[in-house]
Design an enzyme around this catalytic site. Structure first.
Site, mmCIF file in Angstrom:
data_model
loop_
_atom_site.group_PDB
_atom_site.id
_atom_site.type_symbol
_atom_site.label_atom_id
_atom_site.label_comp_id
_atom_site.label_asym_id
_atom_site.label_seq_id
_atom_site.Cartn_x
_atom_site.Cartn_y
_atom_site.Cartn_z
ATOM 1 N N ILE A 37 0.834 -1.202 0.000
ATOM 2 C CA ILE A 37 0.000 0.000 0.000
ATOM 3 C C ILE A 37 0.871 1.255 0.000
ATOM 4 C CG2 ILE A 37 -1.798 1.307 1.197
ATOM 5 C CD1 ILE A 37 -2.714 -1.376 -0.018
ATOM 6 N N LYS B 166 3.963 11.557 -9.952
ATOM 7 C CA LYS B 166 3.097 12.693 -10.297
ATOM 8 C C LYS B 166 3.891 13.993 -10.271
ATOM 9 C CE LYS B 166 -1.090 15.182 -8.982
ATOM 10 N NZ LYS B 166 -2.354 15.172 -8.207
ATOM 11 N N HIS C 59 2.645 -23.037 -41.617
ATOM 12 C CA HIS C 59 1.698 -21.931 -41.726
ATOM 13 C C HIS C 59 0.432 -22.172 -40.924
ATOM 14 C CE1 HIS C 59 4.375 -20.161 -44.604
ATOM 15 N NE2 HIS C 59 4.217 -21.152 -45.465
ATOM 16 N N GLY D 32 11.121 -27.093 -44.364
ATOM 17 C CA GLY D 32 11.070 -25.760 -43.784
ATOM 18 C C GLY D 32 9.991 -25.596 -42.720
#
Length: 515
Positions: free
Chosen positions: A125, A136, A275, A304
């Site tokens: 926390i 910020k 593929h 391949g």
């Protein structure tokens, strides 16, 4: 005025050396808990957090930095007279540098012995609050969340006495990514704990694993990210033993291949893929014979391609694979001899090792499909099917060999792109017709590939046959058994055509579209 740094880290990598350099530069250091202990032990003078807040650390450390003397010191705008006056009026000394990283929530929930209470206690926390305050106010405050940034920040402090605005801005952006990812993990954990299956907000977080040279095509940029909570049976977690870095298409194809092989756990099996479609699947009583069948299934397309084997690769199988050009080989393990054979004169061959024992756990993951402006989420298509639930809808029943072939073909067709047709016998695929715009076209392609090998062959279709012309095409090839989901309004036409030609046809009641 002496500058002050606040250091409170869970990951103490390099923190002693960093703090030592800050002291050399004349900085004061505020610290907490275990970090202060580590710095004190190293002989580095520090200020305790409770000396700054005026309150002791309390509630088992849950409350120690949530105080105006900390957040006012971080959030005060240095260009605002009113902010600076408020700090002065309230005796708040400014903090110029924050070094914080968070409680190990991720590491905690990955522990095999994790409990709900332990996970909750490891939700930070104060840390995120300090990080966000500092980030910020990055116009004035430098904030570090990653030890990798210590060196560059020190260099700027040594050379200029301060960090550049662009540096502070970059570090602030990193902080917000870090806290967002941290919160995403917490949100995901609690979402799972309460059994929420359709959360109104989808919180995902991934870590960059590999910047890629390009994406699907050279004109596309791409990167490879891995789940923050890694999946063991995943290409992202694979151990690469040899070869070049995986490309975008390599990763997609490899993922498809390891999904397919999950459905063939019961026997030694080899899947060859090209593929995103299987071009050959073979199963046998040993992995060498399974390779033979996968290779014979389509000895042209495998060139391949990607090969995945679900048993250890031995020397005999390695010799056969070494003789042809393959892009990737994936297996649970390799004998020493097999690895030596596969790597001989093949420095580019990618060889991956995966924990196949983790296959079942990988099936519970959701699938995410990106589209312009949105994201589709679904469960994987891992429904458990059994032939006992199937229905023979024709007069002729499949014989024992055909029944085995139909079961094999049905497992395989699930991974062929729709419209998908697959011809197989009981141990290997014979023809694959993937991704056609009409089912007759897919039938013709699969049968053409399988010609001269159709004795005892069966045919599987990923979805129902909308017209009887598919059956006529199959019958003309001499195939005598078909498996398909059924469910068309014209099912009777297909059944009648099958009966006319003496074909056995099985309905599974489950379709397997794959787009």
């Amino acid at each position: 005025m002496t500058k002050r740094a606040l250091i409170s880290v869970s990951d103490k990598t390099g923190i002693v050396e960093f703090a030592q350099e800050l002291k050399v530069l004349g900085w004061d250091i505020i610290s907490t808990g275990g970090t202060k202990t580590a710095l004190d032990k190293a002989g580095i003078d520090t200020i305790a957090i409770d000396d700054v807040t005026g309150f002791p650390e309390m509630m088992d450390g849950r409350v120690k930095t949530l105080h105006p003397n900390i957040h006012g010191a971080l959030l005060a705008r240095r260009d605002s007279d009113s902010h600076l006056q408020a700090a002065k009026d309230n005796q708040i000394d400014l903090i110029d540098l924050v070094v914080v990283n968070l409680y190990p929530f991720k590491e905690t929930i990955l522990r095999s012995d994790v409990t709900y209470d332990l996970a909750v206690e490891n939700i930070d926390i104060g840390g995120p609050s300090m990080l966000r305050s500092a980030a910020k106010n990055h116009a004035s405050v430098t904030v570090i969340v990653d030890p990798a940034d210590y060196t560059s920040v020190l260099e700027e402090l040594k050379n200029s006495g301060e960090t550049a605005y662009t540096t502070r801005q970059r570090l602030a952006a990193k902080v917000f990514r870090h806290t967002a990812a941290y919160d995403a993990l917490i949100a995901d954990y609690f979402t799972a704990q309460v059994g929420e299956s359709k959360p109104e907000k989808l919180t995902l977080t991934y870590d960059l694993k590999q910047p890629m040279r390009y994406g699907e095509n050279p004109q596309q940029t791409a990167d490879f990210y891995q789940k923050a909570l890694p999946t063991d049976y995943s290409i992202a977690s694979a151990k690469q033993l040899n070869g070049k870095e995986l490309s975008f298409n390599n990763i997609r194809d490899s993922d498809a291949a390891i999904r397919i092989i999950r459905d063939f756990k019961d026997r030694p099996t080899v899947v060859a893929l090209k593929h995103m479609n299987p071009c050959g699947i073979g199963q046998a009583d040993d992995i060498e014979r399974a390779w033979d069948y996968a290779y014979e299934a389509d000895s042209v397309s495998i060139f391949g391609g990607i090969v995945v084997l679900n048993r250890q690769v031995d020397a005999a199988t390695a010799k056969k694979m070494h003789s042809i050009f393959l892009e990737i080989i994936i297996a649970p393990s390799y004998t020493k001899e097999a690895l030596a054979i596969l790597t001989h004169k093949k420095k580019n061959l990618r060889i991956l090792e995966l924990p196949f024992e983790a296959q079942d756990a990988s099936e519970t993951e959701k699938e995410y499909t990106g589209l312009v402006g949105g994201l589709l989420v679904q469960n994987q298509d891992v429904i458990k099917e059994t032939p006992a639930d199937w229905q023979v809808v024709t007069d002729r029943q499949p014989d024992k060999q055909e029944a085995a072939a139909l079961e094999f073909a049905w497992r395989a067709i699930k991974y062929v792109k729709s419209n998908g047709i697959l011809v197989a016998n009981d141990h290997m695929t014979l023809g694959v017709g993937p991704g056609q715009t009409n089912r007759v076209g897919a039938v013709r392609i699969a049968i053409e590939q399988a010609k001269d090998r159709l004795d005892g062959a069966v045919l599987a279709s990923d979805a129902f046959f909308p017209f009887a012309d598919n059956i006529e095409e199959i019958a003309s090839a001499g195939i005598k058994a078909i498996i398909q989901p059924g469910g068309s309004v014209r099912d009777k036409d297909s059944i009648d055509a099958a009966n006319k030609h003496g074909i056995a046809m099985v309905f599974t009641g489950v379709r397997h579209f794959r787009h």
